[in-house]
Design an enzyme around this catalytic site. Structure first.
Site, short mmCIF file in Angstrom:
data_model
loop_
_atom_site.label_atom_id
_atom_site.label_comp_id
_atom_site.label_asym_id
_atom_site.label_seq_id
_atom_site.Cartn_x
_atom_site.Cartn_y
_atom_site.Cartn_z
N SER A 99 9.60 -8.18 -1.73
CA SER A 99 8.40 -8.27 -0.82
C SER A 99 7.58 -9.55 -1.17
O SER A 99 8.13 -10.77 -1.00
CB SER A 99 7.56 -7.14 -1.06
OG SER A 99 6.34 -7.01 -0.09
N ASP A 241 4.73 -12.28 4.42
CA ASP A 241 5.42 -12.41 3.08
C ASP A 241 6.76 -12.31 3.16
O ASP A 241 7.30 -12.42 4.25
CB ASP A 241 4.72 -11.13 2.37
CG ASP A 241 5.22 -9.92 2.75
OD1 ASP A 241 5.85 -9.52 4.10
OD2 ASP A 241 5.02 -8.74 2.06
N ASP A 243 9.18 -10.30 2.96
CA ASP A 243 10.09 -9.34 3.86
C ASP A 243 9.51 -8.95 4.98
O ASP A 243 9.88 -8.11 5.72
CB ASP A 243 10.29 -8.03 2.95
CG ASP A 243 9.33 -7.49 2.68
OD1 ASP A 243 8.10 -7.53 2.63
OD2 ASP A 243 9.45 -6.11 2.43
N ASP A 245 6.76 -7.55 6.13
CA ASP A 245 6.07 -6.41 6.24
C ASP A 245 4.62 -6.37 6.28
O ASP A 245 3.69 -5.47 6.34
CB ASP A 245 6.49 -5.08 5.51
CG ASP A 245 6.40 -5.28 3.92
OD1 ASP A 245 5.83 -6.23 3.68
OD2 ASP A 245 6.60 -4.48 3.24
#
Length: 447
Positions: A99, A241, A243, A245
């Site tokens: 992440s 960010d 990833d 999400d």
């Protein structure tokens, strides 16, 4: 030793997340999902970290060794893996990502066949299998060994899905947007979505090299985006960010919009459109009391849950709600996504701006926040807080002063996180200094 944290398994690649850890997790996950699903097909995606190659290959080896068939889709956002797992009728999905963490970390997140993150009980079952791989009777032979194939054209499915979350009567023509992809998983899909909807788009940090994910870019460094929004006179800026999400928004004047103000603005917009189920939303214990007051004055109830977007989603599901989020930028519109989705959230922000006919600075600043102080303390060992001498007495003192507090260990990093909130900023500052001094002294003494 417990390996699952707040959001899957995460740690330093090559130290905590090794090829052997990924291999064993692949075996354990394959065994678990075969027992709890009707088939043996699993989807695997990843972000742009170089260590993703090591983790992916080891994970796929473990899965196929116990008979799972694997579809590899390469770099894609976490919410894309959640969506595609269900859309492609897979029995489970796995995302390889840490992440917002630096490139040298990596992680593994698991999704069920409906695209939801696994709850703690299911993670515990996988963990139990992981720690008890003491025989070879799970491994397949001959024709029962699984296969793996890479599919590179699934990006189109996800783009269509994201675009369908945007009202069909609206267009982004004439809106100047700066998009910061954090050199992460959305570096292809993000720009495609906004351009196909007609935006005047400027993209930054969309050239991943395996090491620059989240580096001075994206949601962790929104001031970079803020400078570009002001320089280019854009209407709004979006930072994702690694990833994708998580979403951080910068308004037209270059201000980073506080996550709770973003949640409040979107909640009221959904209510005004009669799209907010039960006129109730979910936020975490981190959210500011100013958000709760604002929602209350507008006839919206707030339910709080533990920190972590999967806990937000679980609370939403349990109470038949369709909107919730964290002030960190994980925002869930469950009508369109099974987890936080930065692109879905960005399109809902744009719909709000178009319908309101206001600038982003006006539309996304609907209330004032109570003063907060946040501090992270680096740690080497997570000692139960109640075992730290003086901790309980200190929190009672905070309560007596009317200071709301949330002191917890990070589920993804070796940090102790402190949040203090109250009406008197000077009192908060004094309490934070005293608390940090006390905790660092006690922790250093214990270690």
């Amino acid at each position: 030793m417990k390996i699952f944290g707040t959001d899957g398994v995460r740690g330093r690649a090559g130290v905590d997340i090794t090829a052997m850890v990924a291999l064993r997790l692949g075996i354990a996950a394959g065994i678990y999902f075969q027992k709890h699903s009707s088939g043996n097909r699993i989807l695997v995606g990843k972000d742009t970290r170089k260590s993703g190659y090591m983790v992916e290959n080891a994970l796929v080896s473990g899965l196929t060794s116990v008979g799972m068939n694997v579809i590899q889709i390469g770099p894609m956002p976490t919410p894309a893996v959640a969506f595609l797992t269900e859309d492609m009728r897979c029995d489970a999905g796995i995302m390889i990502s840490a992440s917002h963490n630096p490139y040298y970390d990596n992680g593994i997140k698991f999704f069920d066949r409906s695209g939801f993150k696994l709850d703690e009980d299911k993670e515990a079952q996988i963990e139990s299998i992981y720690h008890n791989l003491d025989s070879t009777h799970y491994y397949k032979i001959d024709k029962d060994i699984g296969y793996s194939k890479r599919i590179d054209d699934v990006i189109g499915r996800y783009i269509v899905h994201i675009k369908n979350s945007f009202p069909k009567n609206l267009t982004l023509q004439g809106i100047r947007i700066v998009l910061d992809c954090a050199n992460g998983a959305a570096y292809k899909v993000g720009p495609s979505v906004f351009r196909e909807l007609g935006a005047d788009l400027i993209v930054i940090n969309d050239s991943p090299n395996g090491y620059n994910i989240n580096e001075n870019s994206g949601a962790m460094y929104p001031n970079i985006l803020a400078n570009e929004v002001k320089r280019l006179r854009a209407d709004i800026g979006f930072a994702l960010d690694g990833d994708a999400d998580r979403l951080v928004v910068v308004d037209n004047e270059g201000n980073v919009v506080h996550g709770d103000k973003l949640i409040g603005s979107l909640a009221l917009y959904q209510k005004n459109r009669n799209a907010l189920r039960n006129n109730t939303i979910v936020a975490t214990l981190m959210s500011n009391a100013g958000l709760e007051d604002f929602l209350g004055t507008n006839g919206i109830s707030l339910m709080r849950c533990s920190v972590g977007d999967k806990f937000v989603m679980q609370e939403m599901l349990g109470n038949h709600l369709n909107f919730g989020g964290e002030q960190s930028g994980h925002i869930i519109f469950s009508d369109f996504a099974k987890t936080g989705d930065g692109l879905v959230s960005a399109l809902q922000v744009l719909a709000l701006l178009i319908d309101s006919k206001k600038s982003s600075n006006e539309a996304l600043n609907p209330f004032s926040l109570y003063p907060q102080r946040q501090k992270n303390i680096n740690i080497t060992k997570k000692i139960p807080l109640q075992d730290i001498e003086g901790f309980t007495d200190f929190t009672k003192e905070l309560d007596s002063k009317g200071i709301r507090h949330l002191i917890r260990y990070s589920g993804t990093e070796n940090k102790l996180r402190i949040l203090l909130e109250g009406r008197d900023y000077k009192a908060l500052e004094e309490c934070e200094i005293a608390l940090v001094e006390m905790l660092e002294g006690r922790l250093n003494h214990i270690l």
